[in-house]
Design a protein around this motif. Structure first.
Motif, short mmCIF file in Angstrom:
data_model
loop_
_atom_site.label_atom_id
_atom_site.label_comp_id
_atom_site.label_asym_id
_atom_site.label_seq_id
_atom_site.Cartn_x
_atom_site.Cartn_y
_atom_site.Cartn_z
N HIS A 1 -13.47 -6.82 8.99
CA HIS A 1 -12.44 -5.62 9.19
C HIS A 1 -12.01 -5.36 7.60
O HIS A 1 -11.52 -3.96 7.72
CB HIS A 1 -11.82 -6.21 9.86
CG HIS A 1 -10.81 -7.16 10.24
ND1 HIS A 1 -11.62 -8.45 10.91
CD2 HIS A 1 -9.58 -7.45 9.51
CE1 HIS A 1 -10.33 -9.15 10.35
NE2 HIS A 1 -9.80 -9.27 10.12
N LEU A 2 -11.59 -6.59 6.97
CA LEU A 2 -10.86 -6.67 5.32
C LEU A 2 -11.93 -6.01 4.59
O LEU A 2 -12.17 -4.40 3.31
CB LEU A 2 -10.58 -7.64 4.84
CG LEU A 2 -9.37 -8.31 5.09
CD1 LEU A 2 -8.49 -6.80 4.11
CD2 LEU A 2 -8.90 -7.46 6.57
N THR B 1 -2.90 5.87 7.61
CA THR B 1 -2.71 5.28 6.38
C THR B 1 -2.45 3.78 8.06
O THR B 1 -3.10 2.36 8.06
CB THR B 1 -1.55 4.98 5.45
OG1 THR B 1 -3.31 5.88 4.74
CG2 THR B 1 -1.88 3.75 4.50
N SER C 1 0.91 -1.55 -0.53
CA SER C 1 0.06 0.37 -0.13
C SER C 1 1.18 1.18 0.03
O SER C 1 2.11 1.37 0.87
CB SER C 1 -0.72 -0.74 1.07
OG SER C 1 -1.83 -0.71 1.37
N LEU D 1 -5.86 -4.02 11.39
CA LEU D 1 -5.54 -5.16 10.73
C LEU D 1 -5.66 -6.57 11.26
O LEU D 1 -5.72 -7.19 11.08
CB LEU D 1 -5.80 -5.02 9.07
CG LEU D 1 -6.06 -4.17 8.60
CD1 LEU D 1 -5.54 -3.78 7.15
CD2 LEU D 1 -7.54 -4.10 8.67
N SER E 1 -9.45 2.37 2.07
CA SER E 1 -8.17 2.89 1.32
C SER E 1 -8.30 3.88 0.10
O SER E 1 -7.52 4.36 0.14
CB SER E 1 -8.32 1.17 1.20
OG SER E 1 -8.68 0.75 0.14
N ASN F 1 -14.45 -3.23 5.77
CA ASN F 1 -14.44 -2.15 6.17
C ASN F 1 -12.43 -1.53 5.44
O ASN F 1 -12.42 0.03 4.77
CB ASN F 1 -13.77 -1.57 7.41
CG ASN F 1 -15.67 -2.09 7.87
OD1 ASN F 1 -16.71 -2.07 7.49
ND2 ASN F 1 -15.65 -2.23 9.14
N TRP F 2 -11.15 -1.82 5.65
CA TRP F 2 -10.62 -1.06 5.22
C TRP F 2 -10.34 -0.85 3.54
O TRP F 2 -10.05 -0.09 3.15
CB TRP F 2 -9.05 -2.37 5.96
CG TRP F 2 -8.27 -2.18 4.56
CD1 TRP F 2 -8.20 -2.69 3.26
CD2 TRP F 2 -7.43 -1.12 4.84
NE1 TRP F 2 -6.49 -2.16 2.72
CE2 TRP F 2 -6.45 -0.93 3.00
CE3 TRP F 2 -7.44 0.06 5.50
CZ2 TRP F 2 -5.27 0.06 3.06
CZ3 TRP F 2 -6.22 1.22 5.02
CH2 TRP F 2 -5.12 1.03 3.56
N ALA G 1 -4.86 2.18 10.53
CA ALA G 1 -6.32 1.65 9.90
C ALA G 1 -5.12 0.32 9.60
O ALA G 1 -5.80 -0.81 10.02
CB ALA G 1 -6.22 2.35 8.58
N LEU G 2 -4.23 0.15 9.23
CA LEU G 2 -3.18 -0.86 8.30
C LEU G 2 -3.07 -2.20 10.07
O LEU G 2 -3.16 -2.75 10.06
CB LEU G 2 -2.10 -0.37 7.94
CG LEU G 2 -2.31 -0.33 5.92
CD1 LEU G 2 -0.90 0.07 5.78
CD2 LEU G 2 -3.08 -1.78 5.60
#
Length: 95
Positions: free
Chosen positions: A70-71, A18, A8, A25, A78, A73-74, A21-22
């Motif tokens: 959670h993915l 970012t 990313s 996860l 993103s 939402n990511w 947020a990562l």
């Protein structure tokens, strides 16, 4: 076994957001069925670049992972944080 590299690149003004947020996860993903390894890295010379190094029992387990809340939402988040879509490579170990 399936290896995954996911890269990313954050927008210049969204690096810290970012990163947070990562990082969010990591723990839920490590608890998922089929997750063997899930590690997040930040490039030392280019702090806007983040890389996940992942190992999954199978492609099927990875596909289930991608549907987790959670993915999902990511994936939406993103769109506002990254310069371009996440680059994902699925790899098979040869040696």
């Amino acid at each position: 076994m399936l290896q995954v590299i996911a890269k990313s690149i954050a927008k210049d003004d969204k690096i810290e957001e970012t990163k947070k947020a990562l990082e969010a996860l990591v723990n839920p993903t490590r608890k998922e069925d089929g997750c063997i390894k899930y590690e997040l890295f930040q490039d030392i010379d280019h702090p806007e670049v983040f890389v996940f190094s992942e190992e999954w029992e199978s492609k099927t387990k990875l596909e289930v992972h991608l549907k987790q809340p959670h993915l999902v939402n990511w994936a939406e988040l993103s769109k506002t944080l990254l310069k371009e879509p996440m680059e994902v490579s699925l790899l098979e170990k040869l040696a």
